[in-house]
Design a protein around this motif. Structure first.
Motif, mmCIF file in Angstrom:
data_model
loop_
_atom_site.group_PDB
_atom_site.id
_atom_site.type_symbol
_atom_site.label_atom_id
_atom_site.label_comp_id
_atom_site.label_asym_id
_atom_site.label_seq_id
_atom_site.Cartn_x
_atom_site.Cartn_y
_atom_site.Cartn_z
ATOM 1 N N ALA A 259 0.826 -1.204 0.000
ATOM 2 C CA ALA A 259 0.000 0.000 0.000
ATOM 3 C C ALA A 259 0.858 1.251 0.000
ATOM 4 C CB ALA A 259 -0.928 -0.004 1.208
ATOM 5 N N VAL A 260 1.939 1.264 0.784
ATOM 6 C CA VAL A 260 2.816 2.428 0.810
ATOM 7 C C VAL A 260 3.531 2.581 -0.523
ATOM 8 C CG1 VAL A 260 4.887 3.407 1.866
ATOM 9 C CG2 VAL A 260 3.102 2.441 3.301
ATOM 10 N N HIS A 261 3.960 1.461 -1.115
ATOM 11 C CA HIS A 261 4.684 1.521 -2.383
ATOM 12 C C HIS A 261 3.798 1.937 -3.556
ATOM 13 C CE1 HIS A 261 8.677 0.292 -1.237
ATOM 14 N NE2 HIS A 261 8.119 -0.543 -0.382
ATOM 15 N N ARG A 262 2.498 1.934 -3.384
ATOM 16 C CA ARG A 262 1.631 2.354 -4.482
ATOM 17 C C ARG A 262 1.806 3.833 -4.800
ATOM 18 N NH1 ARG A 262 -4.216 2.233 -1.526
ATOM 19 N NH2 ARG A 262 -3.998 4.212 -0.496
ATOM 20 N N TYR A 263 2.422 4.600 -3.888
ATOM 21 C CA TYR A 263 2.671 6.022 -4.127
ATOM 22 C C TYR A 263 4.017 6.264 -4.804
ATOM 23 C CZ TYR A 263 -1.169 6.368 -0.823
ATOM 24 O OH TYR A 263 -2.378 6.225 -0.189
ATOM 25 N N ASN B 295 -2.612 5.882 4.223
ATOM 26 C CA ASN B 295 -3.720 6.596 3.581
ATOM 27 C C ASN B 295 -3.247 7.721 2.655
ATOM 28 O OD1 ASN B 295 -2.971 8.675 5.286
ATOM 29 N ND2 ASN B 295 -4.877 8.710 6.435
ATOM 30 N N GLY B 296 -1.933 7.875 2.479
ATOM 31 C CA GLY B 296 -1.386 8.870 1.563
ATOM 32 C C GLY B 296 -1.039 10.194 2.215
ATOM 33 N N SER B 297 -1.317 10.346 3.500
ATOM 34 C CA SER B 297 -1.000 11.616 4.166
ATOM 35 C C SER B 297 0.431 11.584 4.700
ATOM 36 C CB SER B 297 -1.988 11.882 5.306
ATOM 37 O OG SER B 297 -1.855 10.910 6.304
ATOM 38 N N ILE C 189 -3.532 11.899 -3.357
ATOM 39 C CA ILE C 189 -4.809 11.304 -3.746
ATOM 40 C C ILE C 189 -4.720 11.033 -5.239
ATOM 41 C CG2 ILE C 189 -7.294 11.626 -3.959
ATOM 42 C CD1 ILE C 189 -7.155 13.443 -1.491
ATOM 43 N N GLY C 190 -4.832 9.768 -5.603
ATOM 44 C CA GLY C 190 -4.677 9.401 -7.014
ATOM 45 C C GLY C 190 -3.279 9.766 -7.471
ATOM 46 N N PRO C 191 -3.158 10.448 -8.617
ATOM 47 C CA PRO C 191 -1.832 10.819 -9.109
ATOM 48 C C PRO C 191 -1.352 12.183 -8.595
ATOM 49 C CG PRO C 191 -3.448 11.326 -10.767
ATOM 50 C CD PRO C 191 -4.193 10.686 -9.615
ATOM 51 N N ARG D 232 2.130 16.131 -9.932
ATOM 52 C CA ARG D 232 1.400 14.983 -10.498
ATOM 53 C C ARG D 232 2.391 13.903 -10.871
ATOM 54 N NH1 ARG D 232 -3.851 15.308 -11.368
ATOM 55 N NH2 ARG D 232 -4.792 17.353 -11.376
ATOM 56 N N ARG D 233 1.946 12.658 -10.629
ATOM 57 C CA ARG D 233 2.794 11.510 -10.970
ATOM 58 C C ARG D 233 2.760 11.306 -12.478
ATOM 59 N NH1 ARG D 233 1.567 6.514 -7.626
ATOM 60 N NH2 ARG D 233 -0.455 6.900 -8.513
#
Length: 163
Positions: A52-56, A111-113, A141-143, A161-162
């Protein structure tokens, strides 16, 4: 064998330990299965959090706009910015003045924060040394990565933006 003695009345008792129950093969298999399942669930939860963390992770590009402060201390009002997020974190280059940049280590939560702080000192001599702290707060949040980086003189809004 154990021996219990009471010297007052001269009474003495002895007992023999009961035989330890022999565990049957199905009982051992059940115990082993439970242990394996517990280990698998623990590892699965840890790897799910890790994933989950690596998804960012990735490269984010965009801008950093000055919203508070000005002049020499805060550098340019608008800066192009590129960050590489790897293993759930990144180092944010916060410009203290045009000659100094401090890398602020940032870890992203599940959670992305994120929130990060770094204490540093300004000035070169003891007479003009002032302690300060930069704080970076934001979320992904998202990209899109949105954040604010602030110290006592300057505050920047960051929008990336990613790719």
């Amino acid at each position: 064998m154990s021996r219990i003695s009471d010297n007052v009345g001269g009474v003495e008792a002895t007992s023999t330990p009961k035989a330890i129950l022999d565990r049957s093969m199905p009982h051992r298999m059940l115990s082993g299965t439970i242990c394996v399942l517990a280990l698998a669930l623990t590892c699965g939860t840890a790897s799910a959090g890790f994933a989950a963390v690596h998804r960012y992770d990735g490269t984010y590009r965009g801008s950093s706009s000055l919203v508070r402060g000005r002049g020499y201390v805060c550098a340019a009002s608008d800066l192009s910015r590129s960050l590489v997020i790897a293993k759930g974190g990144f180092d944010y280059p916060f410009q203290i003045d045009p000659l100094k940049t401090r890398q602020v280590p940032v870890r992203i939560s599940l959670n992305g924060s994120f929130t990060a702080h770094l204490e540093y000192g300004t000035g070169g001599e003891e007479s003009d040394y002032i302690p300060d702290e930069v704080t970076i707060t934001g979320h992904i949040i998202g990209p899109t990565l949105r954040a604010t980086a602030s110290d006592m003189n300057c505050s920047r809004d960051i929008l990336l933006r990613r790719n």
